[in-house]
Design an enzyme around this catalytic site. Structure first.
Site, PDB file in Angstrom:
ATOM      1  N   ARG A 246       0.862  -1.180   0.000  1.00 52.19           N
ATOM      2  CA  ARG A 246       0.000   0.000   0.000  1.00 52.19           C
ATOM      3  C   ARG A 246       0.898   1.230   0.000  1.00 52.19           C
ATOM      4  NH1 ARG A 246      -3.428  -2.668  -1.666  1.00 52.19           N
ATOM      5  NH2 ARG A 246      -5.491  -3.126  -0.807  1.00 52.19           N
TER       6      ARG A 246
ATOM      7  N   ASP B  82       3.881   0.197  -7.293  1.00 49.42           N
ATOM      8  CA  ASP B  82       2.565  -0.111  -7.864  1.00 49.42           C
ATOM      9  C   ASP B  82       1.474   0.627  -7.094  1.00 49.42           C
ATOM     10  OD1 ASP B  82       0.817  -1.595  -9.656  1.00 49.42           O
ATOM     11  OD2 ASP B  82       0.150  -2.663  -7.856  1.00 49.42           O
TER      12      ASP B  82
ATOM     13  N   GLU C 223      -2.847   7.907  -4.057  1.00 48.21           N
ATOM     14  CA  GLU C 223      -3.334   7.413  -5.356  1.00 48.21           C
ATOM     15  C   GLU C 223      -4.841   7.583  -5.548  1.00 48.21           C
ATOM     16  OE1 GLU C 223      -2.116   3.229  -4.734  1.00 48.21           O
ATOM     17  OE2 GLU C 223      -4.221   2.691  -5.016  1.00 48.21           O
TER      18      GLU C 223
ATOM     19  N   HIS D 124      -1.495   0.656  -9.593  1.00 44.02           N
ATOM     20  CA  HIS D 124      -2.140  -0.362  -8.749  1.00 44.02           C
ATOM     21  C   HIS D 124      -2.694  -1.509  -9.611  1.00 44.02           C
ATOM     22  CE1 HIS D 124      -3.975  -0.743  -4.502  1.00 44.02           C
ATOM     23  NE2 HIS D 124      -3.918  -1.941  -5.056  1.00 44.02           N
TER      24      HIS D 124
HETATM   25  P1  NAI Z   1      -1.358 -11.640   4.321  1.00 42.94           P
HETATM   26  O1  NAI Z   1      -2.321 -11.255   5.378  1.00 42.94           O
HETATM   27  O2  NAI Z   1      -1.344 -13.032   3.803  1.00 42.94           O
HETATM   28  O3  NAI Z   1       0.129 -11.289   4.809  1.00 42.94           O
HETATM   29  C1  NAI Z   1       0.475 -10.111   5.471  1.00 42.94           C
HETATM   30  C2  NAI Z   1       1.690 -10.415   6.330  1.00 42.94           C
HETATM   31  O4  NAI Z   1       2.097  -9.205   6.941  1.00 42.94           O
HETATM   32  C3  NAI Z   1       1.405 -11.417   7.447  1.00 42.94           C
HETATM   33  O5  NAI Z   1       2.376 -12.444   7.441  1.00 42.94           O
HETATM   34  C4  NAI Z   1       1.481 -10.568   8.724  1.00 42.94           C
HETATM   35  O6  NAI Z   1       1.985 -11.306   9.823  1.00 42.94           O
HETATM   36  C5  NAI Z   1       2.419  -9.467   8.300  1.00 42.94           C
HETATM   37  N1  NAI Z   1       2.226  -8.234   9.079  1.00 42.94           N
HETATM   38  C6  NAI Z   1       1.073  -7.591   9.341  1.00 42.94           C
HETATM   39  N2  NAI Z   1       1.308  -6.483  10.071  1.00 42.94           N
HETATM   40  C7  NAI Z   1       2.646  -6.450  10.263  1.00 42.94           C
HETATM   41  C8  NAI Z   1       3.508  -5.541  10.920  1.00 42.94           C
HETATM   42  N3  NAI Z   1       3.038  -4.474  11.558  1.00 42.94           N
HETATM   43  N4  NAI Z   1       4.830  -5.816  10.908  1.00 42.94           N
HETATM   44  C9  NAI Z   1       5.320  -6.913  10.297  1.00 42.94           C
HETATM   45  N5  NAI Z   1       4.546  -7.803   9.653  1.00 42.94           N
HETATM   46  C10 NAI Z   1       3.233  -7.565   9.637  1.00 42.94           C
HETATM   47  O7  NAI Z   1      -1.595 -10.584   3.156  1.00 42.94           O
HETATM   48  P2  NAI Z   1      -1.224 -10.749   1.615  1.00 42.94           P
HETATM   49  O8  NAI Z   1      -2.326 -11.444   0.912  1.00 42.94           O
HETATM   50  O9  NAI Z   1       0.149 -11.283   1.490  1.00 42.94           O
HETATM   51  O10 NAI Z   1      -1.255  -9.215   1.144  1.00 42.94           O
HETATM   52  C11 NAI Z   1      -0.339  -8.259   1.655  1.00 42.94           C
HETATM   53  C12 NAI Z   1      -0.788  -6.872   1.234  1.00 42.94           C
HETATM   54  O11 NAI Z   1      -0.615  -6.714  -0.162  1.00 42.94           O
HETATM   55  C13 NAI Z   1      -2.290  -6.583   1.448  1.00 42.94           C
HETATM   56  O12 NAI Z   1      -2.557  -6.177   2.773  1.00 42.94           O
HETATM   57  C14 NAI Z   1      -2.540  -5.463   0.475  1.00 42.94           C
HETATM   58  O13 NAI Z   1      -2.341  -4.212   1.111  1.00 42.94           O
HETATM   59  C15 NAI Z   1      -1.472  -5.667  -0.599  1.00 42.94           C
HETATM   60  N6  NAI Z   1      -2.067  -6.037  -1.890  1.00 42.94           N
HETATM   61  C16 NAI Z   1      -1.774  -5.284  -2.986  1.00 42.94           C
HETATM   62  C17 NAI Z   1      -2.310  -5.600  -4.225  1.00 42.94           C
HETATM   63  C18 NAI Z   1      -1.972  -4.812  -5.463  1.00 42.94           C
HETATM   64  O14 NAI Z   1      -2.643  -4.978  -6.492  1.00 42.94           O
HETATM   65  N7  NAI Z   1      -0.953  -3.967  -5.452  1.00 42.94           N
HETATM   66  C19 NAI Z   1      -3.245  -6.700  -4.368  1.00 42.94           C
HETATM   67  C20 NAI Z   1      -3.436  -7.481  -3.164  1.00 42.94           C
HETATM   68  C21 NAI Z   1      -2.875  -7.126  -1.979  1.00 42.94           C
END
Ligand code: NAI
Length: 342
Positions: free
Chosen positions: A235, A259, A264, A296
């Site tokens: 993000r 991205d 944005e 994005h």
């Molecule tokens: P997920 O929930 O599977 O993984 C997130 C990881 O971050 C977890 O392992 C969690 O323990 C860790 N985490 C959370 N808060 C933390 C912190 N304060 N410090 C350290 N680690 C922390 O999520 P996923 O599916 O891997 O997605 C990650 C992010 O990617 C989403 O939250 C979203 O913002 C972004 N995203 C971007 C997209 C795009 O098109 N650019 C599309 C999909 C997701």
């Protein structure tokens, strides 16, 4: 169920309509983003479907609630744009699509790395001008380089596997380390400071929460190796954009692949060609030859769109039938940040 789909683009309309052949909901598509100004369009709809740059704050939720909406279905994994506490207070359920294709996003992150490293965007512009010289296009082998993966959830892990395939050394940082990542990929979980200090490439895959806002700020940038490449498909507000510009100007940061961008909203997903870009920070970022910005689009694969549509419509079906909501998000789910330092 009657679903009002906000911030509709051709790509998600096509995917939702195709998936809806299996569900039979009534879908009505609106182009505007969901905000307090547009929430009244959802009057009389049981559910609304919202995208990443909608403004689902308390004011929007109150208007939706007053109009009879009971379910907010996010067609995204991230939910930082929703006031979950307000939703809970109003009794509105919020569901998301936690996993639709971690590969889509991870592969896009790697695409940014490869394009920036081998200067594909510059090479493409050159040859179209019949300039076939190679000066200034020198990259580096990924093999043997250290990649720092910040957040080893679904997407971070998929990215880590790809970098592992390139022969990179992996350093990881996560609030909840997974032993399997270390076992499978020979990765090492380290404090964020160590990762920042040692990585040649840093890829961000944590969600945006109060604990991760400006995770990459001026102080963090200063700790990084000179010439580091930063990739953000998480993000926008994970990075302090002004601090990044400053570090790019000084040559401290070697390249950035973005991205997502913290401001944005109202820019990405729109065709603003022919207009004057009002965001000076984004405009400055776009002037750097070593910065690649995509709008994005990391999620944008056929597979991901199909899964997003299917999960969203099946959540609606579960809600309608009074079944458990497998992908509900609630206020208590926001993770606390682990220590960033050793
Ligand atoms: P997920 O929930 O599977 O993984 C997130 C990881 O971050 C977890 O392992 C969690 O323990 C860790 N985490 C959370 N808060 C933390 C912190 N304060 N410090 C350290 N680690 C922390 O999520 P996923 O599916 O891997 O997605 C990650 C992010 O990617 C989403 O939250 C979203 O913002 C972004 N995203 C971007 C997209 C795009 O098109 N650019 C599309 C999909 C997701």
């Amino acid at each position: 169920m009657k679903l009002a789909v906000f911030d509709t683009h051709r790509f998600d309309r096509e995917a939702l309509e195709a998936a809806n052949a299996r569900y039979g909901h009534t879908l009505v598509f609106f182009e505007p983003r969901l905000t307090a100004q547009t929430a009244r369009l959802a009057q009389g709809f049981d559910a609304v479907c919202s995208f990443v740059n909608d403004k689902v704050d308390a004011a929007t939720l109150e208007l939706l609630h007053a109009g009879g909406t009971r379910l907010v279905a996010l067609r995204s994994a991230g939910y930082n744009h929703v006031d979950l506490a307000a939703a809970a207070r109003l009794g509105l359920k919020v569901v998301r699509v936690p996993e639709y294709s971690p590969y889509a996003v991870a592969e896009h992150a790697v695409a940014l790395v490869l394009a920036l490293n081998r200067r594909i965007h510059q090479a493409h512009a050159r040859v179209r001008d019949w300039n076939f010289s190679l000066d200034g296009l020198v990259g580096f082998d990924l093999h043997g380089k250290t990649v720092g993966v910040v957040g080893t959830g679904r997407i971070g892990r998929a990215a880590a596997r790809i970098f592992h395939g390139f022969g990179c050394r992996l350093l990881c940082f996560d609030a909840a380390p997974e032993a399997e990542v270390e076992r499978e990929l020979g990765a090492r979980y380290v404090p964020l400071e160590t990762l920042l200090r040692e990585a040649d490439i840093i890829s961000l895959h944590v969600p945006l929460t109060p604990g991760t806002h400006h995770l990459v700020d001026a102080a963090a940038l200063e700790k990084m190796k000179r010439g580091v490449m930063i990739i953000n498909t998480g993000r926008g507000a994970l990075i302090d954009s002004r601090a990044l510009i400053d570090a790019l100007k000084r040559g401290h940061i070697g390249a950035a692949g973005l991205d997502v961008y913290e401001e944005e909203e109202g820019i990405f997903f729109q065709d603003l060609s022919g207009q004057v870009l009002q965001d000076d920070v984004l405009a400055r970022l776009l002037t750097f030859p070593n910065v690649l910005v995509t709008s994005h689009q990391a999620f944008l694969t056929r597979e991901a769109l199909g899964n997003i549509a299917d999960t969203t419509l099946s959540s609606l079906q579960a809600f309608e039938r009074g079944q458990p909501l497998l992908h509900e998000v609630s206020a208590g789910q926001v993770l606390r940040a682990p220590p960033r330092t050793e």
